[in-house]
Design a protein around this motif. Structure first.
Motif, PDB file in Angstrom:
ATOM      1  N   LEU A  44       5.054   5.079   2.309  1.00 35.25           N
ATOM      2  CA  LEU A  44       5.261   6.430   2.837  1.00 35.25           C
ATOM      3  C   LEU A  44       5.746   6.385   4.282  1.00 35.25           C
ATOM      4  O   LEU A  44       6.597   7.190   4.685  1.00 35.25           O
ATOM      5  CB  LEU A  44       3.978   7.255   2.719  1.00 35.25           C
ATOM      6  CG  LEU A  44       3.501   7.508   1.277  1.00 35.25           C
ATOM      7  CD1 LEU A  44       2.139   8.207   1.281  1.00 35.25           C
ATOM      8  CD2 LEU A  44       4.527   8.312   0.502  1.00 35.25           C
ATOM      9  N   LEU A  91      -3.672  11.684   1.235  1.00 33.13           N
ATOM     10  CA  LEU A  91      -3.833  10.849   2.429  1.00 33.13           C
ATOM     11  C   LEU A  91      -3.585  11.670   3.687  1.00 33.13           C
ATOM     12  O   LEU A  91      -2.788  12.609   3.683  1.00 33.13           O
ATOM     13  CB  LEU A  91      -2.845   9.679   2.385  1.00 33.13           C
ATOM     14  CG  LEU A  91      -2.952   8.738   1.185  1.00 33.13           C
ATOM     15  CD1 LEU A  91      -1.763   7.787   1.158  1.00 33.13           C
ATOM     16  CD2 LEU A  91      -4.249   7.959   1.256  1.00 33.13           C
ATOM     17  N   THR A 122       0.845  -1.199   0.000  1.00 35.60           N
ATOM     18  CA  THR A 122       0.000   0.000   0.000  1.00 35.60           C
ATOM     19  C   THR A 122       0.880   1.248   0.000  1.00 35.60           C
ATOM     20  O   THR A 122       2.011   1.220   0.501  1.00 35.60           O
ATOM     21  CB  THR A 122      -0.924   0.036   1.240  1.00 35.60           C
ATOM     22  OG1 THR A 122      -0.105   0.073   2.413  1.00 35.60           O
ATOM     23  CG2 THR A 122      -1.844  -1.180   1.276  1.00 35.60           C
ATOM     24  N   PRO A 123       0.333   2.340  -0.530  1.00 35.97           N
ATOM     25  CA  PRO A 123       1.096   3.594  -0.487  1.00 35.97           C
ATOM     26  C   PRO A 123       1.415   4.021   0.949  1.00 35.97           C
ATOM     27  O   PRO A 123       2.495   4.544   1.207  1.00 35.97           O
ATOM     28  CB  PRO A 123       0.173   4.605  -1.157  1.00 35.97           C
ATOM     29  CG  PRO A 123      -0.814   3.805  -1.929  1.00 35.97           C
ATOM     30  CD  PRO A 123      -0.920   2.478  -1.253  1.00 35.97           C
ATOM     31  N   GLU A 124       0.484   3.765   1.862  1.00 33.73           N
ATOM     32  CA  GLU A 124       0.704   4.151   3.262  1.00 33.73           C
ATOM     33  C   GLU A 124       1.957   3.497   3.822  1.00 33.73           C
ATOM     34  O   GLU A 124       2.764   4.141   4.497  1.00 33.73           O
ATOM     35  CB  GLU A 124      -0.510   3.774   4.139  1.00 33.73           C
ATOM     36  CG  GLU A 124      -1.745   4.581   3.857  1.00 33.73           C
ATOM     37  CD  GLU A 124      -2.614   3.989   2.741  1.00 33.73           C
ATOM     38  OE1 GLU A 124      -2.197   2.999   2.076  1.00 33.73           O
ATOM     39  OE2 GLU A 124      -3.699   4.531   2.510  1.00 33.73           O
ATOM     40  N   GLN A 183       4.465  14.201   2.071  1.00 33.60           N
ATOM     41  CA  GLN A 183       4.339  13.100   1.117  1.00 33.60           C
ATOM     42  C   GLN A 183       2.961  12.433   1.215  1.00 33.60           C
ATOM     43  O   GLN A 183       2.447  11.926   0.216  1.00 33.60           O
ATOM     44  CB  GLN A 183       5.481  12.097   1.283  1.00 33.60           C
ATOM     45  CG  GLN A 183       5.527  11.408   2.605  1.00 33.60           C
ATOM     46  CD  GLN A 183       6.764  10.550   2.758  1.00 33.60           C
ATOM     47  OE1 GLN A 183       7.636  10.515   1.891  1.00 33.60           O
ATOM     48  NE2 GLN A 183       6.839   9.836   3.853  1.00 33.60           N
ATOM     49  N   PHE A 184       2.350  12.443   2.388  1.00 33.98           N
ATOM     50  CA  PHE A 184       0.983  11.918   2.522  1.00 33.98           C
ATOM     51  C   PHE A 184      -0.011  12.881   1.876  1.00 33.98           C
ATOM     52  O   PHE A 184      -0.911  12.459   1.157  1.00 33.98           O
ATOM     53  CB  PHE A 184       0.630  11.700   3.995  1.00 33.98           C
ATOM     54  CG  PHE A 184       1.233  10.454   4.568  1.00 33.98           C
ATOM     55  CD1 PHE A 184       0.566   9.244   4.494  1.00 33.98           C
ATOM     56  CD2 PHE A 184       2.470  10.486   5.185  1.00 33.98           C
ATOM     57  CE1 PHE A 184       1.109   8.078   5.012  1.00 33.98           C
ATOM     58  CE2 PHE A 184       3.034   9.340   5.707  1.00 33.98           C
ATOM     59  CZ  PHE A 184       2.359   8.138   5.623  1.00 33.98           C
ATOM     60  N   TYR A 185       0.164  14.175   2.160  1.00 36.47           N
ATOM     61  CA  TYR A 185      -0.743  15.174   1.595  1.00 36.47           C
ATOM     62  C   TYR A 185      -0.744  15.140   0.069  1.00 36.47           C
ATOM     63  O   TYR A 185      -1.799  15.257  -0.557  1.00 36.47           O
ATOM     64  CB  TYR A 185      -0.375  16.587   2.063  1.00 36.47           C
ATOM     65  CG  TYR A 185      -0.678  16.862   3.514  1.00 36.47           C
ATOM     66  CD1 TYR A 185      -1.927  16.580   4.062  1.00 36.47           C
ATOM     67  CD2 TYR A 185       0.288  17.424   4.349  1.00 36.47           C
ATOM     68  CE1 TYR A 185      -2.204  16.843   5.397  1.00 36.47           C
ATOM     69  CE2 TYR A 185       0.024  17.689   5.676  1.00 36.47           C
ATOM     70  CZ  TYR A 185      -1.220  17.396   6.190  1.00 36.47           C
ATOM     71  OH  TYR A 185      -1.488  17.661   7.512  1.00 36.47           O
ATOM     72  N   THR A 186       0.438  14.988  -0.529  1.00 35.65           N
ATOM     73  CA  THR A 186       0.508  15.004  -1.993  1.00 35.65           C
ATOM     74  C   THR A 186      -0.207  13.805  -2.605  1.00 35.65           C
ATOM     75  O   THR A 186      -0.588  13.852  -3.773  1.00 35.65           O
ATOM     76  CB  THR A 186       1.968  15.036  -2.500  1.00 35.65           C
ATOM     77  OG1 THR A 186       2.666  13.919  -1.991  1.00 35.65           O
ATOM     78  CG2 THR A 186       2.660  16.322  -2.086  1.00 35.65           C
ATOM     79  N   ARG A 187      -0.424  12.772  -1.828  1.00 37.05           N
ATOM     80  CA  ARG A 187      -1.168  11.593  -2.298  1.00 37.05           C
ATOM     81  C   ARG A 187      -2.633  11.635  -1.858  1.00 37.05           C
ATOM     82  O   ARG A 187      -3.369  10.673  -2.059  1.00 37.05           O
ATOM     83  CB  ARG A 187      -0.528  10.319  -1.756  1.00 37.05           C
ATOM     84  CG  ARG A 187       0.867  10.064  -2.242  1.00 37.05           C
ATOM     85  CD  ARG A 187       0.845   8.964  -3.290  1.00 37.05           C
ATOM     86  NE  ARG A 187       2.161   8.630  -3.741  1.00 37.05           N
ATOM     87  CZ  ARG A 187       2.749   7.459  -3.538  1.00 37.05           C
ATOM     88  NH1 ARG A 187       2.148   6.526  -2.868  1.00 37.05           N
ATOM     89  NH2 ARG A 187       3.952   7.237  -4.020  1.00 37.05           N
TER      90      ARG A 187
END
Length: 185
Positions: free
Chosen positions: A107, A160, A102-104, A154-158
């Motif tokens: 990240l 999340l 997962t992206p999470e 990096q979460f915000y840009t996705r």
């Protein structure tokens, strides 16, 4: 009678001198108050006095033994480094809970690397403060202040929500106080 009165006067004077001299020994309340006032005076010169006091209280023994603002800055950097280590551990723990692929998870692994780098950098900054290389120490901490922000960004840009947002904000604040202490030198 006059001899007894003179003897008691001399005895009282000797006891008073001994008490005054003892008050200046390390560990006495006067010595502690002097050290405490160094911590208070130094933290009062920062924008976040309470946070500064809290950071220095995390290693109360070293803070109490500090004789200079330089020593207090080194204590603060070590304490902030410990906080970065704790943030790194938290990122690792959250990574283990996130589903693989997962992206999470990816990240969070990147956040772990950032906090590890932050821990290393604060140690480097502490060594530079101890060597009186204040400009270099300030530069290192300045760069380190960006690590928690990068973790969240990096979460915000996705699109999340950053799971370590509170930790990142606290780290930025602590790094800010450490930088202010360096700037006082």
């Amino acid at each position: 009678m006059a001899v007894a009165r003179n003897l008691s006067t001399v005895l009282v004077a000797a006891l008073l001198c001994a008490a005054v001299a003892a008050s200046f020994l390390p560990g006495s309340s006067a010595a502690a108050a002097d050290t405490s006032s160094l911590v208070s005076r130094t933290c009062r010169r920062t924008l976040q006095e309470r946070l500064c006091l809290s950071i220095l209280a995390s290693d109360a023994r070293r803070s109490a033994a500090a004789a200079t603002a330089q020593e207090l800055a080194a204590v603060a950097l070590d304490a902030v480094g410990d906080a970065a280590r704790d943030a790194w551990k938290r990122a690792i723990k959250l990574t283990g809970r996130a589903p693989r692929g997962t992206p999470e998870r990816d990240l969070l692994l990147q956040c772990a690397v950032l906090y590890f780098d932050c821990r290393v950098a604060t140690g480097e900054a502490a060594r530079k403060v101890e060597a009186a290389e204040y400009k270099d120490a300030d530069d290192v901490v300045s760069v380190s202040q960006g690590y928690p922000e990068q973790c969240d960004r990096q979460f915000y840009t996705r699109g999340l929500a950053p799971p370590m947002e509170k930790t990142s904000r606290e780290m930025q604040d602590k790094l800010g106080v450490a930088r202010e202490l360096i700037d006082l030198l």
